[in-house]
Design an enzyme around this catalytic site. Structure first.
Site, PDB file in Angstrom:
ATOM      1  N   HIS A   1       0.786  -1.239   0.000  1.00 23.11           N
ATOM      2  CA  HIS A   1       0.000   0.000   0.000  1.00 23.11           C
ATOM      3  C   HIS A   1       0.817   1.287   0.000  1.00 23.11           C
ATOM      4  O   HIS A   1       0.259   2.364  -0.090  1.00 23.11           O
ATOM      5  CB  HIS A   1      -0.909   0.041   1.229  1.00 23.11           C
TER       6      HIS A   1
HETATM    7  C1  UD1 Z   1      -0.748   5.698   5.673  1.00 26.36           C
HETATM    8  C2  UD1 Z   1       0.641   6.004   6.249  1.00 26.36           C
HETATM    9  C3  UD1 Z   1       1.489   4.735   6.238  1.00 26.36           C
HETATM   10  C4  UD1 Z   1       0.770   3.572   6.902  1.00 26.36           C
HETATM   11  C5  UD1 Z   1      -0.578   3.386   6.211  1.00 26.36           C
HETATM   12  C6  UD1 Z   1      -1.369   2.215   6.770  1.00 26.36           C
HETATM   13  C7  UD1 Z   1       1.382   8.336   5.786  1.00 26.36           C
HETATM   14  C8  UD1 Z   1       2.306   9.168   5.013  1.00 26.36           C
HETATM   15  N1  UD1 Z   1       1.347   7.013   5.447  1.00 26.36           N
HETATM   16  O1  UD1 Z   1      -0.612   5.399   4.292  1.00 26.36           O
HETATM   17  O2  UD1 Z   1       2.702   4.984   6.923  1.00 26.36           O
HETATM   18  O3  UD1 Z   1       1.534   2.395   6.782  1.00 26.36           O
HETATM   19  O4  UD1 Z   1      -1.314   4.605   6.352  1.00 26.36           O
HETATM   20  O5  UD1 Z   1      -2.523   1.986   6.028  1.00 26.36           O
HETATM   21  O6  UD1 Z   1       0.716   8.812   6.700  1.00 26.36           O
HETATM   22  N2  UD1 Z   1      -7.921   5.779   1.668  1.00 26.36           N
HETATM   23  C9  UD1 Z   1      -9.212   5.325   1.704  1.00 26.36           C
HETATM   24  N3  UD1 Z   1      -9.812   5.158   2.918  1.00 26.36           N
HETATM   25  C10 UD1 Z   1      -9.173   5.436   4.079  1.00 26.36           C
HETATM   26  C11 UD1 Z   1      -7.846   5.914   4.027  1.00 26.36           C
HETATM   27  C12 UD1 Z   1      -7.237   6.062   2.825  1.00 26.36           C
HETATM   28  O7  UD1 Z   1      -9.828   5.049   0.694  1.00 26.36           O
HETATM   29  O8  UD1 Z   1      -9.771   5.248   5.158  1.00 26.36           O
HETATM   30  C13 UD1 Z   1      -7.259   5.935   0.358  1.00 26.36           C
HETATM   31  C14 UD1 Z   1      -7.456   7.284  -0.254  1.00 26.36           C
HETATM   32  O9  UD1 Z   1      -7.590   7.132  -1.621  1.00 26.36           O
HETATM   33  C15 UD1 Z   1      -6.138   8.003   0.040  1.00 26.36           C
HETATM   34  C16 UD1 Z   1      -5.159   6.864   0.019  1.00 26.36           C
HETATM   35  O10 UD1 Z   1      -5.892   5.732   0.514  1.00 26.36           O
HETATM   36  O11 UD1 Z   1      -5.845   8.996  -0.865  1.00 26.36           O
HETATM   37  C17 UD1 Z   1      -3.944   7.085   0.857  1.00 26.36           C
HETATM   38  O12 UD1 Z   1      -4.300   7.285   2.230  1.00 26.36           O
HETATM   39  P1  UD1 Z   1      -3.281   7.973   3.234  1.00 26.36           P
HETATM   40  O13 UD1 Z   1      -3.854   8.008   4.583  1.00 26.36           O
HETATM   41  O14 UD1 Z   1      -2.803   9.260   2.659  1.00 26.36           O
HETATM   42  O15 UD1 Z   1      -2.014   7.042   3.224  1.00 26.36           O
HETATM   43  P2  UD1 Z   1      -1.890   5.463   3.336  1.00 26.36           P
HETATM   44  O16 UD1 Z   1      -1.476   4.915   2.038  1.00 26.36           O
HETATM   45  O17 UD1 Z   1      -3.077   4.834   3.984  1.00 26.36           O
END
Ligand code: UD1
Length: 375
Positions: free
Chosen positions: A207
């Site tokens: 991810h």
């Molecule tokens: C984040 C953390 C990472 C951790 C991971 C666990 C940062 C920089 N990264 O990455 O260290 O290992 O969480 O999962 O903080 N999204 C959803 N639903 C949600 C959350 C996210 O659909 O509840 C999707 C969205 O499209 C979003 C993307 O995931 O744009 C990325 O989410 P984000 O929280 O920015 O980072 P993670 O990849 O989850």
């Protein structure tokens, strides 16, 4: 009279770590722990499922920040966390790991002049393309107390001139894994639900921002497909970020991968997930936390990255780094031929990560911090 300790969290890997510290703080009548949830993760599978399964208390404040570009997401959090901390008036603030919620929490707290502690301090992958690496460096330099999970992490903090603020506590992931493993053994039916046999399947997760970029993702998907073919069955709970990225780069991939034995499923709650890891023959992941969880459960791991911040997993022979199909296949062969028992690997991991007592040591250190800040 008790004083407030506010824990700022927001993303999936932080919830089990929070649980480890809160369980230890429950014994401290001098402290009122409160949770601020940034809302970085808002999907029920990434957040509510963890609060329910791990019996975490309802957050005192939920900020509902959601997704966005790095700067926008962190900026919105900074503003909202500052407001929440001003209202809650804590004696101490605690942040966890390396996410954007960690950075926003540390920056808001220290700018308000509140003592801030970092759980999981001193980790470095030395890969500055990772947002998590930038977060780790900034947060360690901002915070007043640094709780290092391992000797290696403690030594890196000393190299950066932070020795005086740092102490070795062990790793809360060890506490959290032992706790969830016991709960999962009683409650999870995931193997029979998915029709899996113990030890006869692999489990994958992917991810990270740098793995899901269009230049990296096709190679990693090819590696997972090859690994699925080798192990016969591979289960992959797909993070929403990755599902969206696959649909964009190669919408036909899930069907092809299914033919190779790869089963993509929705993200799982912590107990079902841990249960699946515990009974897998091998783990393939780009997650930081899962590298350690696998080690703690005695399951070999292939990390789909060129570097790791958890170098001791590699030194102990429990983890190998590989980013293309031939290297992944070689790492799997190596692991499957390892004669060491799971019990031996588990014992080694538990020793390296503080014996499952990190939450206790951190709760004690937080208590001391609240004493230091009393007027
Ligand atoms: C984040 C953390 C990472 C951790 C991971 C666990 C940062 C920089 N990264 O990455 O260290 O290992 O969480 O999962 O903080 N999204 C959803 N639903 C949600 C959350 C996210 O659909 O509840 C999707 C969205 O499209 C979003 C993307 O995931 O744009 C990325 O989410 P984000 O929280 O920015 O980072 P993670 O990849 O989850």
């Amino acid at each position: 009279m008790s004083v407030r300790v506010v824990h700022v969290v927001g993303a999936r890997p932080q919830f089990p770590k929070l649980g480890a510290v809160l369980r230890a703080q429950a014994d401290d009548p001098g402290v009122e722990p409160l949770v601020v949830h940034t809302g970085q993760h808002y999907d029920p599978a990434l957040s509510d499922a963890f609060f329910d399964a791990l019996s975490l208390p309802e957050p005192a404040v939920t900020l509902g920040i959601g997704s966005g570009p790095q700067g926008a997401q962190t900026g919105r959090m900074l503003e909202a966390v500052e407001r929440a901390l001003t209202a809650l008036e804590p004696a101490v603030v605690v942040v966890y790991g390396d996410t954007n919620s960690t950075l926003a929490g540390a920056l808001a707290a220290t700018k308000l002049g509140l003592p801030c502690a970092h759980v999981e301090a001193g980790l470095r992958s030395f890969d500055r393309r990772m947002p998590e690496e930038l977060n780790r460096v900034a947060v360690d330099h901002l915070c007043d107390r640094l709780f290092a999970p391992t000797e290696g992490a403690l030594a890196r903090l000393a190299v950066e001139g932070l020795a005086e603020r740092a102490e070795l506590t062990g790793d809360v992931t060890a506490d959290a894994t032992l706790h969830a493993e016991a709960l999962a053994a009683r409650r999870s039916r995931v193997l029979s639900t998915l029709g899996l046999e113990r030890g006869a399947y692999a489990i994958a997760t992917l991810h990270r921002a740098e793995s899901t970029r269009a230049d990296a993702l096709p190679g990693l998907l090819a590696a997972l497909e090859a690994a699925a073919r080798r192990t016969g069955t591979m289960v992959w709970p797909v993070h929403p970020r990755t599902a969206a990225a696959i649909a964009a780069v190669d919408p036909g991939w899930p069907a092809r991968a299914a033919a190779a034995g790869l089963r993509t499923i929705e993200p799982l709650g912590p107990l079902d997930f841990l249960r699946l890891v515990a009974d897998a023959c091998v783990v393939l992941t780009d997650s930081g936390g899962l590298q350690k969880e696998a080690f703690l459960l005695g399951v070999p791991c292939v990390t789909l990255r060129s570097r790791t911040e958890w170098t001791e997993t590699v030194e102990a022979g429990a983890n190998r780094l590989a980013t293309d199909a031939p290297a992944v296949l070689e790492a799997i062969e190596h692991h499957l031929a390892d004669p060491r028992s799971r019990t031996l690997r588990r014992a080694l991991a538990l020793e390296l990560y503080g014996g499952g007592l990190a939450g206790r040591r951190i709760a004690d250190a937080l208590h001391r911090m609240t004493q230091d800040t009393r007027p």
